[in-house]
Design an enzyme around this catalytic site. Structure first.
Site, PDB file in Angstrom:
ATOM      1  N   ASN A   7      37.322   1.352  -1.383  1.00 41.75           N
ATOM      2  CA  ASN A   7      37.872   2.683  -1.596  1.00 41.75           C
ATOM      3  C   ASN A   7      37.117   3.346  -2.763  1.00 41.75           C
ATOM      4  OD1 ASN A   7      39.551   4.674  -2.919  1.00 41.75           O
ATOM      5  ND2 ASN A   7      41.205   4.044  -1.566  1.00 41.75           N
ATOM      6  N   ASP A   9      37.712   6.447  -4.069  1.00 42.39           N
ATOM      7  CA  ASP A   9      38.459   7.546  -4.714  1.00 42.39           C
ATOM      8  C   ASP A   9      38.219   7.618  -6.227  1.00 42.39           C
ATOM      9  OD1 ASP A   9      39.618   7.807  -2.245  1.00 42.39           O
ATOM     10  OD2 ASP A   9      41.623   7.183  -2.872  1.00 42.39           O
ATOM     11  N   HIS A  10      38.184   6.441  -6.855  1.00 43.11           N
ATOM     12  CA  HIS A  10      38.162   6.457  -8.320  1.00 43.11           C
ATOM     13  C   HIS A  10      36.825   6.893  -8.896  1.00 43.11           C
ATOM     14  CE1 HIS A  10      42.205   5.146  -8.373  1.00 43.11           C
ATOM     15  NE2 HIS A  10      41.904   4.184  -7.525  1.00 43.11           N
ATOM     16  N   ARG A  18      35.389  15.885 -15.162  1.00 41.13           N
ATOM     17  CA  ARG A  18      34.430  16.809 -15.756  1.00 41.13           C
ATOM     18  C   ARG A  18      34.216  18.065 -14.922  1.00 41.13           C
ATOM     19  NH1 ARG A  18      30.798  15.711 -20.105  1.00 41.13           N
ATOM     20  NH2 ARG A  18      32.260  14.971 -21.641  1.00 41.13           N
ATOM     21  N   HIS A  43      40.536   8.772   0.277  1.00 41.53           N
ATOM     22  CA  HIS A  43      41.850   9.399   0.464  1.00 41.53           C
ATOM     23  C   HIS A  43      41.732  10.888   0.147  1.00 41.53           C
ATOM     24  CE1 HIS A  43      46.420   9.235  -0.761  1.00 41.53           C
ATOM     25  NE2 HIS A  43      46.164  10.200   0.082  1.00 41.53           N
ATOM     26  N   ARG A  45      43.548  13.795  -0.559  1.00 42.57           N
ATOM     27  CA  ARG A  45      44.924  14.150  -0.906  1.00 42.57           C
ATOM     28  C   ARG A  45      45.136  15.644  -0.730  1.00 42.57           C
ATOM     29  NH1 ARG A  45      47.581   9.878  -4.305  1.00 42.57           N
ATOM     30  NH2 ARG A  45      49.257  11.389  -4.405  1.00 42.57           N
ATOM     31  N   ARG A  49      42.917  16.005  -5.677  1.00 45.05           N
ATOM     32  CA  ARG A  49      42.719  15.632  -7.084  1.00 45.05           C
ATOM     33  C   ARG A  49      41.474  14.770  -7.309  1.00 45.05           C
ATOM     34  NH1 ARG A  49      47.642  11.444  -8.183  1.00 45.05           N
ATOM     35  NH2 ARG A  49      48.835  13.234  -7.461  1.00 45.05           N
ATOM     36  N   HIS A  50      41.031  14.053  -6.287  1.00 48.26           N
ATOM     37  CA  HIS A  50      39.767  13.303  -6.466  1.00 48.26           C
ATOM     38  C   HIS A  50      38.783  13.595  -5.334  1.00 48.26           C
ATOM     39  CE1 HIS A  50      42.202  10.515  -4.128  1.00 48.26           C
ATOM     40  NE2 HIS A  50      42.830   9.989  -5.170  1.00 48.26           N
ATOM     41  N   GLU A  70      42.030   7.972   4.471  1.00 50.86           N
ATOM     42  CA  GLU A  70      43.429   7.776   4.083  1.00 50.86           C
ATOM     43  C   GLU A  70      44.039   9.161   3.913  1.00 50.86           C
ATOM     44  OE1 GLU A  70      43.620   4.718   0.969  1.00 50.86           O
ATOM     45  OE2 GLU A  70      45.366   5.853   0.292  1.00 50.86           O
ATOM     46  N   THR A 100      49.146   7.170  -8.222  1.00 50.98           N
ATOM     47  CA  THR A 100      48.445   6.704  -7.042  1.00 50.98           C
ATOM     48  C   THR A 100      49.520   6.502  -5.977  1.00 50.98           C
ATOM     49  OG1 THR A 100      47.074   4.901  -6.146  1.00 50.98           O
ATOM     50  CG2 THR A 100      48.559   4.316  -7.930  1.00 50.98           C
ATOM     51  N   THR A 101      49.120   6.044  -4.775  1.00 56.40           N
ATOM     52  CA  THR A 101      50.119   5.863  -3.729  1.00 56.40           C
ATOM     53  C   THR A 101      51.106   4.790  -4.178  1.00 56.40           C
ATOM     54  OG1 THR A 101      48.314   6.288  -2.211  1.00 56.40           O
ATOM     55  CG2 THR A 101      50.366   5.524  -1.249  1.00 56.40           C
ATOM     56  N   GLU A 151      48.656  -1.763   7.200  1.00 58.30           N
ATOM     57  CA  GLU A 151      48.103  -2.199   5.918  1.00 58.30           C
ATOM     58  C   GLU A 151      49.292  -2.523   5.030  1.00 58.30           C
ATOM     59  OE1 GLU A 151      45.113   0.243   3.961  1.00 58.30           O
ATOM     60  OE2 GLU A 151      45.659  -0.629   2.026  1.00 58.30           O
ATOM     61  N   HIS A 191      46.071  -2.468  -2.312  1.00 58.57           N
ATOM     62  CA  HIS A 191      46.674  -1.774  -3.446  1.00 58.57           C
ATOM     63  C   HIS A 191      46.821  -2.719  -4.623  1.00 58.57           C
ATOM     64  CE1 HIS A 191      48.621   1.224  -5.816  1.00 58.57           C
ATOM     65  NE2 HIS A 191      48.326   2.084  -4.876  1.00 58.57           N
ATOM     66  N   GLY A 192      46.050  -2.413  -5.652  1.00 55.40           N
ATOM     67  CA  GLY A 192      46.163  -3.153  -6.900  1.00 55.40           C
ATOM     68  C   GLY A 192      45.451  -4.496  -6.909  1.00 55.40           C
ATOM     69  N   GLY A 213      39.864  -0.709  -4.262  1.00 56.93           N
ATOM     70  CA  GLY A 213      39.165   0.376  -4.932  1.00 56.93           C
ATOM     71  C   GLY A 213      39.089   0.206  -6.427  1.00 56.93           C
ATOM     72  N   HIS A 214      40.238   0.356  -7.085  1.00 53.81           N
ATOM     73  CA  HIS A 214      40.242   0.481  -8.537  1.00 53.81           C
ATOM     74  C   HIS A 214      39.568  -0.682  -9.258  1.00 53.81           C
ATOM     75  CE1 HIS A 214      41.889   0.539 -12.638  1.00 53.81           C
ATOM     76  NE2 HIS A 214      41.736   1.841 -12.490  1.00 53.81           N
TER      77      HIS A 214
HETATM   78  N1  PXP Z   1      45.184   1.075   0.298  1.00 54.68           N
HETATM   79  C1  PXP Z   1      45.861   2.227   0.159  1.00 54.68           C
HETATM   80  C2  PXP Z   1      46.673   2.709   1.318  1.00 54.68           C
HETATM   81  C3  PXP Z   1      45.802   2.970  -1.033  1.00 54.68           C
HETATM   82  O1  PXP Z   1      46.503   4.116  -1.158  1.00 54.68           O
HETATM   83  C4  PXP Z   1      44.992   2.510  -2.075  1.00 54.68           C
HETATM   84  C5  PXP Z   1      44.884   3.315  -3.327  1.00 54.68           C
HETATM   85  O2  PXP Z   1      44.146   4.456  -3.104  1.00 54.68           O
HETATM   86  C6  PXP Z   1      44.280   1.311  -1.874  1.00 54.68           C
HETATM   87  C7  PXP Z   1      44.414   0.599  -0.698  1.00 54.68           C
HETATM   88  C8  PXP Z   1      43.384   0.760  -2.919  1.00 54.68           C
HETATM   89  O3  PXP Z   1      44.124   0.437  -4.044  1.00 54.68           O
HETATM   90  P1  PXP Z   1      43.378   0.088  -5.385  1.00 54.68           P
HETATM   91  O4  PXP Z   1      42.572   1.286  -5.771  1.00 54.68           O
HETATM   92  O5  PXP Z   1      44.477  -0.231  -6.329  1.00 54.68           O
HETATM   93  O6  PXP Z   1      42.484  -1.091  -5.075  1.00 54.68           O
END
Ligand code: PXP
Length: 252
Positions: A7, A9-10, A18, A43, A45, A49-50, A70, A100-101, A151, A191-192, A213-214
Site C-alpha cells: 500500500n 498511501d503513506h 508539503r 486508497h 479517499r 487526503r493522500h 481501496e 486511518t481505516t 480482507e 492493517h498495522g 503499507g505503513h
Molecule cells: N488494508 C486496508 C483495507 C487498509 O485500509 C490499510 C490502511 O490503508 C491497509 C491494509 C494497510 O495498513 P497499514 O498501512 O497499517 O499496513
C-alpha cells in the site's frame, strides 16, 4: 506461497504534507514491484487526503501486477472504479475524522448496499474484496454479498494491549480465515502489520495475501523502499517453513 501487496498511501501522505509533487507514490509502486511485490494498493479517499485521482490513473498504467483500489462504496468511487478498471477493489468504511481505516466494513446490516456495490464492480470485470473484522457474522455476510475476497482486519490484533489478548485475537483471525476459506472466499489480511506481527499469521495457510503499507514505508526511511519491501517479502515467502515450525503462534 502467500502474496504481498504494498500500500503506497503513506508515500502520498508525505507528499501532501508539503503540497508539492514528491515523494511520488507511483515511484514507490515501481520500486515495490522491482523488489518483487505481487501487487500495489492505493486508497482513494473521499477527502483526497493522500492519494489523488492522478495517482490512480498513473498507477493503473504503471503497475504490472495486481492493482487494488481501496475505496468506500459510494457512487462517486464506484463510477471512478468503473472507468479506471483496477484488478480488484477493496471496499472499506470511511470516516472523515479517522486517522486511518479504523474498523471493518459492516456488511451484516448493510447487505443490500454491499451486494449492489459488489455486483456493480463484478459487472466491470473487477473483483470485489471486503475489508471486515474477523467476525464470523461478517464473514458469512461477505459470502452472502457475493464478494470474491475478504480482507481480515488485523488492526486489533496488532494493537493488542497484552499477550493474552494478542493470542485470543490471533485465534479469532484464524477462525475467521478458516470459515472464509470453507465458504470459498479468498482470504487476505492487513492493517498495522509489521515484520514482527505478520509472523504468527504465516501459520495460517488460508491467508493468501497480505496488504501492508505503513510499516514498509516507515522501514523505507532507513533501509530504502526496495529493501523494505524485500525484507517483508522474504518473511512472507517463508510461510511454509514457518507453518511447520512449532509453535508458530507464540513466536514474535
Ligand atoms: N488494508 C486496508 C483495507 C487498509 O485500509 C490499510 C490502511 O490503508 C491497509 C491494509 C494497510 O495498513 P497499514 O498501512 O497499517 O499496513
Amino acid at each position: 506461497m502467500p502474496r504481498l501487496s504494498v500500500n503506497v498511501d503513506h508515500v502520498a501522505t508525505v507528499r501532501q504534507a508539503r503540497g508539492i509533487d514528491e515523494p511520488d507514490p507511483v515511484w514507490a509502486a515501481v520500486l515495490a514491484e522491482k523488489a518483487g511485490a505481487d501487487g500495489v494498493i492505493a486508497h482513494l479517499r473521499e477527502d483526497r487526503r493522500h492519494i489523488q485521482d492522478r495517482d490512480m490513473q498513473v498507477l493503473k498504467q504503471v503497475v504490472k501486477g495486481r492493482f487494488n483500489m481501496e475505496m468506500a462504496a459510494t457512487e462517486e468511487m464506484l463510477s471512478i472504479a468503473a472507468e479506471l478498471r483496477p484488478d480488484l477493489c477493496t471496499l472499506v468504511p470511511e470516516r472523515r475524522q479517522e486517522l486511518t481505516t479504523e474498523g471493518g466494513l459492516q456488511v451484516k446490516g448493510n447487505l443490500d448496499a454491499v451486494k449492489a456495490a459488489v455486483k456493480s464492480l463484478n459487472a466491470q470485470g473487477i473483483e470485489a474484496s471486503l475489508f471486515i473484522d474477523p467476525d464470523p457474522e461478517q464473514v458469512k455476510a461477505a459470502h452472502m454479498a457475493g464478494a470474491q475476497i475478504v480482507e481480515l482486519h488485523t488492526g486489533a490484533y496488532c494493537n493488542a494491549p497484552d499477550e493474552a489478548s494478542r493470542l485470543r485475537l490471533l485465534d479469532t483471525l484464524e477462525n475467521a480465515a478458516k470459515l472464509a476459506a470453507r465458504l470459498k472466499l479468498k482470504v487476505a489480511a492487513g492493517h498495522g502489520l509489521n515484520l514482527r506481527s505478520v509472523r504468527p499469521l504465516l501459520a495460517f495457510p488460508e491467508i493468501e495475501e497480505y496488504s501492508i503499507g505503513h510499516s514498509i514505508v516507515a522501514r523505507a526511511l532507513f533501509v530504502g523502499f526496495e529493501e523494505a519491501v524485500r525484507e517483508m517479502l522474504d518473511l512472507v515467502r517463508q510461510a511454509p517453513q514457518v507453518r511447520t515450525s512449532e509453535p508458530p503462534k507464540r513466536r514474535l
